[in-house]
Design a protein around this motif. Structure first.
Motif, PDB file in Angstrom:
ATOM      1  N   LEU A 446       0.874  -1.165   0.000  1.00 17.68           N
ATOM      2  CA  LEU A 446       0.000   0.000   0.000  1.00 17.68           C
ATOM      3  C   LEU A 446       0.914   1.218   0.000  1.00 17.68           C
ATOM      4  CD1 LEU A 446      -3.226   0.511   2.050  1.00 17.68           C
ATOM      5  CD2 LEU A 446      -1.547   2.347   1.896  1.00 17.68           C
ATOM      6  N   ALA A 447       0.847   2.021  -1.051  1.00 13.55           N
ATOM      7  CA  ALA A 447       1.721   3.190  -1.180  1.00 13.55           C
ATOM      8  C   ALA A 447       0.873   4.436  -1.379  1.00 13.55           C
ATOM      9  CB  ALA A 447       2.683   3.018  -2.356  1.00 13.55           C
ATOM     10  N   ARG A 448       1.237   5.501  -0.700  1.00 12.71           N
ATOM     11  CA  ARG A 448       0.555   6.783  -0.835  1.00 12.71           C
ATOM     12  C   ARG A 448       1.598   7.894  -0.880  1.00 12.71           C
ATOM     13  NH1 ARG A 448      -2.713   3.462  -1.495  1.00 12.71           N
ATOM     14  NH2 ARG A 448      -4.754   3.192  -0.492  1.00 12.71           N
ATOM     15  N   GLN A 449       1.242   8.982  -1.552  1.00 13.04           N
ATOM     16  CA  GLN A 449       2.112  10.160  -1.554  1.00 13.04           C
ATOM     17  C   GLN A 449       1.249  11.416  -1.414  1.00 13.04           C
ATOM     18  OE1 GLN A 449       4.629  11.893  -5.016  1.00 13.04           O
ATOM     19  NE2 GLN A 449       6.056  10.668  -3.825  1.00 13.04           N
ATOM     20  N   PHE A 450       1.628  12.272  -0.470  1.00 15.02           N
ATOM     21  CA  PHE A 450       0.865  13.491  -0.192  1.00 15.02           C
ATOM     22  C   PHE A 450       1.821  14.687  -0.220  1.00 15.02           C
ATOM     23  CE2 PHE A 450      -1.125  10.029   2.201  1.00 15.02           C
ATOM     24  CZ  PHE A 450      -2.432  10.090   1.748  1.00 15.02           C
ATOM     25  N   ALA A 451       1.313  15.815  -0.698  1.00 13.70           N
ATOM     26  CA  ALA A 451       2.050  17.071  -0.600  1.00 13.70           C
ATOM     27  C   ALA A 451       1.682  17.729   0.718  1.00 13.70           C
ATOM     28  CB  ALA A 451       1.700  17.990  -1.776  1.00 13.70           C
ATOM     29  N   VAL A 452       2.670  17.920   1.577  1.00 16.79           N
ATOM     30  CA  VAL A 452       2.396  18.409   2.929  1.00 16.79           C
ATOM     31  C   VAL A 452       3.412  19.469   3.329  1.00 16.79           C
ATOM     32  CG1 VAL A 452       1.439  16.180   3.620  1.00 16.79           C
ATOM     33  CG2 VAL A 452       3.857  16.661   4.051  1.00 16.79           C
ATOM     34  N   ASN A 453       3.054  20.198   4.347  1.00 16.93           N
ATOM     35  CA  ASN A 453       3.997  21.092   5.017  1.00 16.93           C
ATOM     36  C   ASN A 453       4.688  20.265   6.106  1.00 16.93           C
ATOM     37  OD1 ASN A 453       5.378  22.992   6.497  1.00 16.93           O
ATOM     38  ND2 ASN A 453       3.716  24.478   6.539  1.00 16.93           N
ATOM     39  N   GLU A 454       5.945  19.925   5.871  1.00 20.20           N
ATOM     40  CA  GLU A 454       6.638  18.997   6.768  1.00 20.20           C
ATOM     41  C   GLU A 454       6.759  19.527   8.185  1.00 20.20           C
ATOM     42  OE1 GLU A 454      10.349  17.653   5.306  1.00 20.20           O
ATOM     43  OE2 GLU A 454       9.454  16.230   3.917  1.00 20.20           O
ATOM     44  N   GLU A 455       6.722  20.834   8.349  1.00 20.78           N
ATOM     45  CA  GLU A 455       6.831  21.385   9.697  1.00 20.78           C
ATOM     46  C   GLU A 455       5.683  20.904  10.593  1.00 20.78           C
ATOM     47  OE1 GLU A 455       7.101  25.587   9.462  1.00 20.78           O
ATOM     48  OE2 GLU A 455       9.039  25.602   8.422  1.00 20.78           O
ATOM     49  N   ASN A 456       4.539  20.618   9.993  1.00 21.35           N
ATOM     50  CA  ASN A 456       3.398  20.147  10.777  1.00 21.35           C
ATOM     51  C   ASN A 456       3.583  18.723  11.297  1.00 21.35           C
ATOM     52  OD1 ASN A 456       2.169  22.580  10.204  1.00 21.35           O
ATOM     53  ND2 ASN A 456       1.055  21.786   8.434  1.00 21.35           N
ATOM     54  N   TYR A 457       4.555  18.002  10.735  1.00 19.70           N
ATOM     55  CA  TYR A 457       4.756  16.601  11.105  1.00 19.70           C
ATOM     56  C   TYR A 457       6.175  16.357  11.622  1.00 19.70           C
ATOM     57  CZ  TYR A 457       0.618  16.650   8.242  1.00 19.70           C
ATOM     58  OH  TYR A 457      -0.609  16.962   7.732  1.00 19.70           O
ATOM     59  N   GLU A 458       6.816  17.442  12.027  1.00 18.61           N
ATOM     60  CA  GLU A 458       8.203  17.353  12.460  1.00 18.61           C
ATOM     61  C   GLU A 458       8.353  16.446  13.680  1.00 18.61           C
ATOM     62  OE1 GLU A 458      11.840  20.393  13.666  1.00 18.61           O
ATOM     63  OE2 GLU A 458      10.022  21.153  12.698  1.00 18.61           O
ATOM     64  N   THR A 459       7.415  16.489  14.590  1.00 17.67           N
ATOM     65  CA  THR A 459       7.488  15.655  15.795  1.00 17.67           C
ATOM     66  C   THR A 459       7.482  14.176  15.433  1.00 17.67           C
ATOM     67  OG1 THR A 459       6.331  17.352  17.069  1.00 17.67           O
ATOM     68  CG2 THR A 459       6.409  15.137  18.010  1.00 17.67           C
ATOM     69  N   TYR A 460       6.566  13.788  14.531  1.00 18.59           N
ATOM     70  CA  TYR A 460       6.496  12.389  14.116  1.00 18.59           C
ATOM     71  C   TYR A 460       7.778  11.968  13.395  1.00 18.59           C
ATOM     72  CZ  TYR A 460       1.449  13.116  14.812  1.00 18.59           C
ATOM     73  OH  TYR A 460       0.213  13.407  15.335  1.00 18.59           O
ATOM     74  N   LEU A 461       8.222  12.806  12.447  1.00 18.74           N
ATOM     75  CA  LEU A 461       9.398  12.461  11.649  1.00 18.74           C
ATOM     76  C   LEU A 461      10.654  12.392  12.509  1.00 18.74           C
ATOM     77  CD1 LEU A 461       8.713  14.616   8.465  1.00 18.74           C
ATOM     78  CD2 LEU A 461       8.629  12.126   8.639  1.00 18.74           C
ATOM     79  N   THR A 462      10.765  13.299  13.476  1.00 17.77           N
ATOM     80  CA  THR A 462      11.935  13.287  14.350  1.00 17.77           C
ATOM     81  C   THR A 462      12.009  11.984  15.135  1.00 17.77           C
ATOM     82  OG1 THR A 462      11.927  15.702  14.553  1.00 17.77           O
ATOM     83  CG2 THR A 462      13.089  14.458  16.247  1.00 17.77           C
ATOM     84  N   ALA A 463      10.869  11.520  15.633  1.00 21.73           N
ATOM     85  CA  ALA A 463      10.852  10.253  16.381  1.00 21.73           C
ATOM     86  C   ALA A 463      11.304   9.093  15.502  1.00 21.73           C
ATOM     87  CB  ALA A 463       9.452   9.997  16.923  1.00 21.73           C
ATOM     88  N   LEU A 464      10.904   9.110  14.227  1.00 18.24           N
ATOM     89  CA  LEU A 464      11.339   8.061  13.304  1.00 18.24           C
ATOM     90  C   LEU A 464      12.833   8.157  13.015  1.00 18.24           C
ATOM     91  CD1 LEU A 464       8.513   7.891  10.591  1.00 18.24           C
ATOM     92  CD2 LEU A 464       9.124   6.121  12.237  1.00 18.24           C
ATOM     93  N   LYS A 465      13.282   9.358  12.654  1.00 16.76           N
ATOM     94  CA  LYS A 465      14.661   9.538  12.213  1.00 16.76           C
ATOM     95  C   LYS A 465      15.675   9.362  13.336  1.00 16.76           C
ATOM     96  CE  LYS A 465      13.430  10.257   8.035  1.00 16.76           C
ATOM     97  NZ  LYS A 465      13.668   9.181   7.037  1.00 16.76           N
ATOM     98  N   GLU A 466      15.248   9.521  14.556  1.00 11.16           N
ATOM     99  CA  GLU A 466      16.179   9.348  15.669  1.00 11.16           C
ATOM    100  C   GLU A 466      16.174   7.924  16.218  1.00 11.16           C
ATOM    101  OE1 GLU A 466      15.367  12.336  18.585  1.00 11.16           O
ATOM    102  OE2 GLU A 466      16.229  13.947  17.376  1.00 11.16           O
TER     103      GLU A 466
END
Length: 689
Positions: A446-466
């Motif tokens: 299942l693949a999806r792609q969305f155009a987003v403002n990444e700043e709104n999801y920085e908390t989620y992405l930081t948890a993943l990347k760290e």
């Protein structure tokens, strides 16, 4: 015409091939075989014989013959494979497109089965004999001359097989299309549509779905594989990717189906309809609405490329579908007088069906847009900007999160996007694409792609990347051990200053330090810039599968795996956060060797550029205007400038821009860059420009 067809009166000939007509056809079109033979002879054997006296022992010249026979240095062969079978089929079966000739042929005592077998075999012989003769002559050259040192019989065989196979595909495709139509021009156009149809139609549908369906992305759909379904596309790709045995088998089946289809169509073709666009009346509707639908999709793709909104996209669909319907109806009627009450109802029915389809997509009746898999259904998941290691429908799992914690985090990001974003975000230029990918337990993806403002999801992405899991597949250096290393190279971005760490103990100590820095650094620190240079871990020769895993796993731009003198190389930037690494380099004496310092620079010049006109001379000359620059020579100011400057030039529209140039003791500018306005050296902040 009666004299030109050698058929004796008497019993109807019903064998597979009529010898007289076969010989007569070969005589009529022998000029095609002759011209094809001459073209191939000039491109291959003659060029090979002319090249032999000048052969040199270099890689380029040694591979000359190989590149000839793999189509690489003679791409004109591709055009011959397309055009020669195409025109041969048109000419050999031209009597089907002419009512008088067709009536005469089919009034003779020869069955349709015999006519079909005879003309099909004669045409195929015409395009095959020149290729076989050139192949045998090439094998003779390979055996009797020095060409045998540089070209193997297998490579000649691959050329021969590829050419014969693709010639046959293009020839039979043209023959089959000729059975549907009674107009030569239409046959030519339809042939290329048929050859491109699988890839072309798939591309149109997929990219229109990207415009209509929120989260759908054509890139994740594996369009490279879909494009290869087109013989035209695959033939061009032969230049750099030879046919595989599975493809050869597939084309073999396709050839058999084309032969059977053409035979059935020839037997059931109504000759009195020669001259009509579509000979089989039952196919008129398929042609009419096929052209209408494809034209509508072309319009939708055009509208999507210029970022039209859904409302405009629907308008374009209506306009282009009407254009397509009008063209198709005019071709069928062979007249511009095409509209009647029946045609209006027919087109209205099509619009109604399309309206239902669009409504179903808009209201997401399949649940595609809102679907998020449950955690217990997921084998691997991913969220981010670098989906280069997988594609839709693949079985690859490199770079996918396996831990339930990270998989759940991907699901949270997905849910937050569905709650906060809208499909109009896909058309905002200030947004970035985020890809979400799930490899499910049942083997599906299942693949999806969305155009987003990444700043709104920085908390989620930081948890993943760290997370440790993310760092391990992002930074291949974490998979290295001291025994893997041949040496470590430290390289500055400027002045080509290089140092090598070759002592095993020092390499082990340095590797452990870099790995520790990466594991303990925050996501923000790992994105830090500027770096002081590169760290390149030269890895010993290893198992090919291990090298492949190492080089495909890395994620740019902060860690890559490349090759150095035939062996893999793992690259990491010397980021500002790696303070323990910098301290270690200074203690061991490597810092000065691999780092540009104030001792290498005599002076620094900073020019505050406020307009495009002021920037233009700098772009053209790559030099600052020293008369308008602040110049310093103090070591502390130079060191601070080296720490804060960026070698990448800032957005030239975001003025003012602080350009900085570094000069040696001779006054020569050795490199230049910019300062970010938020990180200016103290002497620049205190200066009055």
């Amino acid at each position: 015409m009666t004299q030109s067809t050698p058929v004796q009166a008497g019993t109807v000939s019903s064998g597979p091939v009529h010898a007289g007509i076969f010989r007569h056809t070969l005589k009529r079109f022998a000029w095609i075989a002759g011209a094809y033979f001459l073209a191939l002879f000039l491109l291959l054997p003659l060029r090979a014989m002319m090249t032999l006296p000048e052969i040199k022992e270099t890689t380029f010249f040694v591979s000359t013959f190989e590149r000839m026979y793999n189509f690489n240095s003679e791409p004109f062969q591709i055009f011959l494979i397309i055009l020669v079978p195409f025109f041969t089929a048109l000419l050999v079966f031209q009597h089907l497109q002419n009512a008088t000739a067709s009536d005469f042929h089919h009034s003779l005592p020869v069955s349709r089965n015999t006519y079909y077998g005879t003309y099909l075999t004669a045409g195929w012989t015409i395009i095959t004999l020149p290729v076989v003769i050139i192949g045998l002559f090439s094998l003779l050259l390979q055996q009797l001359t020095a060409m045998g040192q540089y070209l193997s019989p297998q490579e000649v065989g691959i050329w021969l097989g590829t050419t014969l196979l693709m010639n046959t595909v293009f020839y039979l495709s043209t023959v089959v299309v000729g059975m549907f139509t009674g107009v030569v021009l239409v046959q030519g156009i339809f042939t290329f549509i048929l050859l491109f149809l699988p890839a072309g139609l798939a591309l149109l549908v997929v990219y229109n779905l990207e415009a209509l369906v929120w989260g759908f992305n054509a890139t994740n759909f594996g369009m490279e594989r879909v494009a290869q379904l087109s013989p035209l596309v695959r033939l061009v790709e032969v230049l750099y990717e030879p046919l595989q045995w599975k493809e050869v088998a597939g084309y073999g089946v396709f050839i058999v189906l084309l032969i059977l289809a053409a035979h059935w169509l020839y037997r059931h073709r109504r000759m009195e309809r020669n001259g009509q666009t579509i000979v089989f009346k039952g196919l008129n509707a398929l042609f009419l609405f096929g052209i209408t639908f494809c034209t509508m999709l072309v319009g939708g793709l055009y509208a999507y490329m210029i970022n039209s909104r859904i409302s405009w996209l629907l308008v374009v669909y209506g306009v282009f579908s009407l254009i397509g319907y009008t063209i198709a109806r005019a071709v069928l009627n062979k007249s511009l007088r095409i509209f009647s009450w029946h045609h209006y109802r027919q087109y209205g029915l099509y619009l109604g069906l399309m309206a239902l389809l669009m409504a179903g997509i808009h209201f997401d009746i399949t649940g595609f847009e809102k679907r998020i898999p449950e955690l217990d259904q997921i084998q691997g998941a991913y969220a981010g900007n670098f989906p280069h290691f997988f594609y839709y429908g693949s079985g690859q799992r490199e770079g996918l999160y396996q831990s339930p914690e990270n998989q759940e985090q991907v699901r949270r990001i997905h849910a937050a996007i569905l709650a906060n974003e809208s499909r109009q975000g896909n058309r905002r230029n200030d947004y970035r694409n985020m890809t979400l990918f799930y490899h499910l337990n049942n083997g599906r993806v299942l693949a999806r792609q969305f155009a987003v403002n990444e700043e709104n999801y920085e908390t989620y992405l930081t948890a993943l990347k760290e997370s440790e899991e993310d760092k391990r597949f992002t930074y291949p250096v974490l998979a290295l051990s001291p025994d893997d290393l041949n040496q470590i190279m430290l390289e500055s971005h400027e002045l080509q200053k290089v140092a090598y760490i070759q002592d095993p103990d020092e390499m082990a100590e340095f590797l452990a330090l870099v790995q520790q820095e990466i594991m303990e650094a925050s996501y923000e620190e790992l994105l830090g810039w500027p770096s002081k240079g590169d760290i390149r871990f030269h890895v010993k020769a290893a198992d090919p599968d291990a090298i492949e895993a190492l080089t495909t796993q890395a994620m740019p731009p902060h860690a890559t795996a490349e090759y150095y003198h035939g062996n893999p190389e793992v690259h990491v930037y010397r980021l500002p956060a790696f303070q323990r690494v910098e301290t270690w380099l200074k203690e061991k004496g490597f810092y000065q060797q691999a780092t540009v310092t104030a001792t290498d620079i005599h002076q620094v010049a900073v020019q505050r550029v406020q307009t495009e006109e002021e920037m233009e001379p700098i772009y053209h000359t790559w030099n600052l205007n020293l008369q308008q620059s602040l110049i310093v020579e103090e070591a502390a100011a130079i060191e601070e400038s080296l720490d804060l400057y960026s070698s990448s030039w800032m957005n030239r529209e975001a003025f003012p821009v602080y350009m900085v140039g570094f000069y040696d003791e001779n006054g020569r500018q050795v490199f230049m860059g910019t300062f970010d306005e938020t990180f200016l050296p103290e002497f620049v902040r205190n200066a009055a420009f």
